[in-house]
Scaffold this motif. Structure first.
Motif, PDB file in Angstrom:
ATOM      1  N   PHE A 190     -25.853  27.206  30.061  1.00 30.43           N
ATOM      2  CA  PHE A 190     -26.045  25.453  29.459  1.00 30.43           C
ATOM      3  C   PHE A 190     -27.292  25.103  29.175  1.00 30.43           C
ATOM      4  O   PHE A 190     -28.375  25.594  30.115  1.00 30.43           O
ATOM      5  CB  PHE A 190     -25.115  24.566  30.292  1.00 30.43           C
ATOM      6  CG  PHE A 190     -23.641  24.971  30.458  1.00 30.43           C
ATOM      7  CD1 PHE A 190     -22.668  24.924  29.198  1.00 30.43           C
ATOM      8  CD2 PHE A 190     -23.367  25.557  31.584  1.00 30.43           C
ATOM      9  CE1 PHE A 190     -21.464  25.311  29.615  1.00 30.43           C
ATOM     10  CE2 PHE A 190     -22.017  25.920  31.875  1.00 30.43           C
ATOM     11  CZ  PHE A 190     -21.115  25.834  30.792  1.00 30.43           C
ATOM     12  N   PHE A 221     -28.422  22.336  30.211  1.00 32.92           N
ATOM     13  CA  PHE A 221     -28.853  21.508  31.173  1.00 32.92           C
ATOM     14  C   PHE A 221     -28.672  22.164  32.412  1.00 32.92           C
ATOM     15  O   PHE A 221     -28.381  21.749  33.486  1.00 32.92           O
ATOM     16  CB  PHE A 221     -28.085  20.196  31.183  1.00 32.92           C
ATOM     17  CG  PHE A 221     -28.259  19.503  29.774  1.00 32.92           C
ATOM     18  CD1 PHE A 221     -29.498  18.925  29.650  1.00 32.92           C
ATOM     19  CD2 PHE A 221     -27.242  18.948  29.063  1.00 32.92           C
ATOM     20  CE1 PHE A 221     -29.797  18.079  28.628  1.00 32.92           C
ATOM     21  CE2 PHE A 221     -27.535  18.089  27.976  1.00 32.92           C
ATOM     22  CZ  PHE A 221     -28.509  17.761  27.677  1.00 32.92           C
ATOM     23  N   HIS A 230     -26.691  23.123  34.792  1.00 32.95           N
ATOM     24  CA  HIS A 230     -25.420  22.841  35.466  1.00 32.95           C
ATOM     25  C   HIS A 230     -25.354  23.586  36.595  1.00 32.95           C
ATOM     26  O   HIS A 230     -24.478  24.526  36.835  1.00 32.95           O
ATOM     27  CB  HIS A 230     -24.483  22.985  34.420  1.00 32.95           C
ATOM     28  CG  HIS A 230     -24.297  21.954  33.363  1.00 32.95           C
ATOM     29  ND1 HIS A 230     -24.482  20.598  33.588  1.00 32.95           N
ATOM     30  CD2 HIS A 230     -23.805  21.858  32.271  1.00 32.95           C
ATOM     31  CE1 HIS A 230     -24.449  19.831  32.622  1.00 32.95           C
ATOM     32  NE2 HIS A 230     -23.929  21.027  31.602  1.00 32.95           N
ATOM     33  N   LEU A 231     -26.085  23.202  37.674  1.00 35.00           N
ATOM     34  CA  LEU A 231     -25.959  24.121  38.931  1.00 35.00           C
ATOM     35  C   LEU A 231     -25.242  23.110  39.890  1.00 35.00           C
ATOM     36  O   LEU A 231     -25.304  21.856  39.561  1.00 35.00           O
ATOM     37  CB  LEU A 231     -27.202  24.608  39.597  1.00 35.00           C
ATOM     38  CG  LEU A 231     -27.883  25.454  38.438  1.00 35.00           C
ATOM     39  CD1 LEU A 231     -29.527  25.769  39.072  1.00 35.00           C
ATOM     40  CD2 LEU A 231     -27.415  26.704  38.376  1.00 35.00           C
TER      41      LEU A 231
END
Ligand SMILES: Nc1ncnc2c1ncn2[C@@H]1O[C@H](COP(=O)(O)OP(=O)(O)OP(=O)(O)O)[C@@H](O)[C@H]1O
Ligand SMILES: [Mg+2]
Lengths: 529, 233
Positions: free
Chosen positions: B93, B95, B97-98
């Protein structure tokens, strides 16, 4: 696997979860404390009721009592030896006690007992103070006053028979019991209890310890009537053992009229030979125990000849109560029914020509539970009521868990999207939060159980501490609750049930949030940073 | 390179905004061949992300079909798509997204954990760890295993995201503006990583609006007015 992993990780990393744990912990502790104290109170009421009464009680709830008790006791002991272990008549009457030193009078419940029999029927003997430390030295028969003198070496010493009774107790008691014996340090003879010195007028010769004064019948006095309770639970006795007290009696005829004696109400001198503690304040602050036959005689409840004017004949001796102890394992209700039947067969032949047949017809036989049913029932109801009340309050904790979890789900919406995007099912996501709720319940419940248990175990110390801060902070008033100590045991069963309920409630609290987590639409959750 | 692995046909998708229905995709058809590197371009709001999510079974089209190796993605229960997302597709993604509570290695291992039961995980853990370390080495992060995402730069985070997407050896890697939040140098690094992966045989579909980035792909398709307008290569 991810469910367990994430659940544990969130538990460690999310501070807010500690509020949920704390809420569950406090509610669990609160309910456990209430259930334990109320349950303990109930248990105490039951134990003491039974300890005071024996298994079965025969009475007609009148002051005049009923006749033929001894014949019936003898008959039943002979007929039902495998059921009845012991039975003893008890006269309960009312009067006044007066302590001559301070000229204090108090109302008293004057109880006539056969000491040896009573000690076999109920736990009366266990509550005696001097009898515990000087076994075999308490009698209701005529006694003189034991006085402290000096032995050959010039040390203060008790009379020989008391000293050897003490030694006998000490050699049979465990070291812990010996350590706990309330030895008066200020009294130089170093033995439990409060003894008078040899009176001056007697000490013409060597002041040898011994029994002095004239012989008077013995009276056992309720501990709260003749001693002061200290904050640490011990008692400070006001009077020397063997000190004289006056009892004034209120006798009635068999028809319930006040007995006309020539010189007003009968009064009699006794010696205070021992004091007795049942643990029930109402009893311990009122009761005086004297010899059965003596009391029967004073109250004219023994065999009476009726004058010609009153129709002649005799009135058989009466008692107000018979206490019966059953053999271990015998069913009290069944035996009660059996005794009721026997009693009816027994009295028909004797009731003929009796002036007061109603006294006999009204005799009831009750189990100790029935006798105390009103009190026990009230306490039982109170327990249910208070537990329900606190259970309802605990619903607040469920809401709190719900709200906190809701917040967590809201904060974690993006994370939920992420794990959905790597293949977690919506059910799996829900399970993370349910497991999280269960973990909060397991931890909070365990802490709460530990906290509650610790509190209950220390509850009396805590109350003593409060009283020490300010006497008005005392919460457990012995005069209100009948028992002087707050119950301080926790039943494993109660704790287990409460713990399981706490875990289930936490899971229930997490359900709404879990449902919400399951419905997170991953695309929505991942759209923004 | 001719066997089609992922094929969308006549995909429609619209969003409901109050009473108004906003059509985003209006009959998108696209085929992605095995081993191909496709770039999807288009203006902002043209529906690139929406298409990528549908291709990766993360979102559901209103109409039309998506076939993966000839099988309809959206036939059968939702749980089937969960399994596909886990094992067949890998998402990256814009951003990153971790998961912030997890370190780099744990983030990469999440898809493996999703796949395994507790018992299965305990049995296969070391194997998964070895795989994850290998993938992290591939993206050049083997020295950062125990760092938390907030201790990493944007480029490093995106590499972790790529490593996570690759953890279960997916058939198709779907990247939504993987360089969108990075400076051009870091963007080039990430593209280098993707290029290498593609040369090793990884099928990649990537959304971008940077033509320079798109140039790395074999083929560029453009979304316009809810349809694929042009294709090249
Ligand atoms: N949940 C939603 N509700 C309403 N409209 C939405 C929703 N999601 C997306 N849209 C709209 O759909 C259109 C396409 O969105 P999408 O994210 O696919 O565009 P995009 O091409 O990826 O844009 P960008 O280049 O900015 O990422 C946008 O106009 C967006 O506003
Ligand atoms: Mg987009």
């Amino acid at each position: 696997m991810y469910k367990l992993f994430l659940c544990l990780r969130y538990l460690r990393k999310r501070r807010i979860a500690f509020f949920a744990v704390a809420a569950v912990c406090l509610c669990t502790a609160m309910v456990l404390i209430v259930v334990s104290v109320m349950g303990g109170f109930l248990q105490m009421v039951r134990d003491r009721s039974r300890g005071m009464l024996g298994d079965l009680i025969m009475e007609n709830a009148s002051l005049q009592g009923f006749p033929f008790y001894q014949e019936f006791i003898d008959l039943m002991k002979a007929e039902l030896p495998d059921r009845i272990e012991e039975a003893t008549p008890v006269i309960i009457s009312y009067g006044v006690i007066r302590f001559p030193t301070d000229q204090i009078t108090k109302p008293a419940q004057i109880v006539g007992i056969r000491l040896a029999e009573t000690m076999r029927v109920n736990e009366f003997g266990k509550g005696l103070f001097y009898e515990t430390y000087y076994p075999g030295t308490t009698t209701l028969g005529p006694v003189r006053m034991p006085c402290v003198g000096f032995d050959e070496a010039g040390r203060p010493a008790l009379p020989e028979d008391l000293e050897s009774a003490w030694q006998r107790w000490r050699s049979s008691a465990s070291p812990a019991q010996v350590a706990k014996a309330p030895i008066e340090e200020s009294l130089r003879y170093g033995r439990p209890g409060y003894y008078a010195p040899v009176p001056a007028e007697e000490s013409g010769g060597p002041m040898a310890p011994g029994w002095y004064g004239r012989e008077l019948p013995g009276a056992i006095i309720g501990t709260d009537l003749c001693a002061r309770r200290e904050p640490d639970g011990s008692f400070t006795r006001y009077y020397w053992r063997g000190y004289p007290v006056t009892l004034t009696f209120v006798p009635f005829t068999d028809t319930g009229k006040p007995l006309e004696t020539g010189s007003g109400m009968p009064s009699k001198l006794f010696r205070y030979v021992d004091d007795c503690r049942t643990g029930v304040y109402d009893i311990d602050s009122m009761s005086v125990y004297v010899d059965f036959d003596l009391l029967q005689d004073v109250l004219e409840m023994d065999e009476q000849r009726l004058s010609e004017k009153a129709g002649g004949g005799t009135i058989p001796p009466r008692t107000t109560q018979v206490q019966i102890k059953l053999r271990p394992g015998v069913d009290p209700r069944q035996t009660r029914d059996l005794l009721v039947q026997r009693w009816q067969e027994f009295y028909v032949s004797r009731i003929e020509g009796l002036r007061t047949p109603e006294l006999i017809r009204r005799v009831m036989i009750l189990t100790w539970e029935e006798k105390q049913a009103k009190f026990i029932g009230a306490v039982e109801k109170e327990k249910v009521l208070v537990t329900t009340l606190f259970g309802v309050i605990s619903v607040v904790a469920v809401f709190l868990v719900g709200v906190i979890f809701h917040m967590i789900v809201q904060q974690k919406t993006r994370d939920i999207g992420i794990i959905r995007s790597v293949g977690a099912t919506s059910l799996g996501v829900a399970q993370i939060f349910i497991a999280y709720g269960a973990a909060v319940g397991v931890i909070g419940g365990a802490l709460g159980t530990a906290l509650g248990t610790a509190f209950v175990w220390r509850i009396n110390e805590f109350q003593d501490f409060l009283r020490w801060l300010d006497p008005r902070l005392e919460v457990w008033n012995a005069e209100v609750y009948a028992f002087d100590r707050i119950p301080n045991t926790v039943q494993a069963w109660d704790a287990g049930v409460i713990y399981v309920v706490a875990v289930l409630a936490s899971i229930a609290g997490s359900l709404v949030a879990a449902r919400r987590a399951a419905r997170v639409w991953p695309v929505e959750a991942l759209r923004y940073e | 390179m001719s066997d089609v692995i992922l094929q969308a046909a006549g995909v429609h998708k619209s969003y409901q905004l109050g009473r108004v229905s906003l059509p985003v995709l209006r009959g998108v058809s696209i085929s992605i061949a095995c081993g191909e590197f496709v770039a999807i371009m288009g203006a902002s709001g043209s529906g690139k992300s929406t298409l990528l999510h549908i291709l990766g079974a993360l979102d559901v089209p209103d109409r039309g079909t998506v076939r993966f190796e000839g099988q309809d993605l959206f036939a059968g229960p939702a749980s089937r798509r969960d399994v596909l997302r886990n094992a067949t597709f890998g998402f990256v993604f814009q951003f990153y997204h971790l998961l912030p509570e997890l370190d780099v290695l744990e983030n990469v291992l999440v898809p493996c954990m999703v796949r395994r039961s507790v018992a299965g995980w305990i049995r296969a853990r070391s194997e998964h760890r070895r795989d994850a370390c290998r993938v992290l080495e591939q993206v050049g992060l083997s020295h950062r295993l125990r760092h938390k995402p907030n201790e990493l730069s944007g480029g490093e985070r995106q590499r972790v995201a790529i490593a996570r997407a690759l953890a279960n050896r997916p058939r198709v890697l779907l990247a939504d503006e993987p360089t969108g939040n990075l400076d051009s140098a870091t963007g080039r690094e990430i593209m280098g990583v993707l290029g290498t992966l593609n040369r090793q045989g990884q099928t990649i579909a990537m959304v971008t609006h940077d033509p320079q980035v798109a140039a790395c792909a074999h083929r560029i398709v453009t979304l316009e007015d809810g349809r694929i307008k042009s294709g090249r290569g």
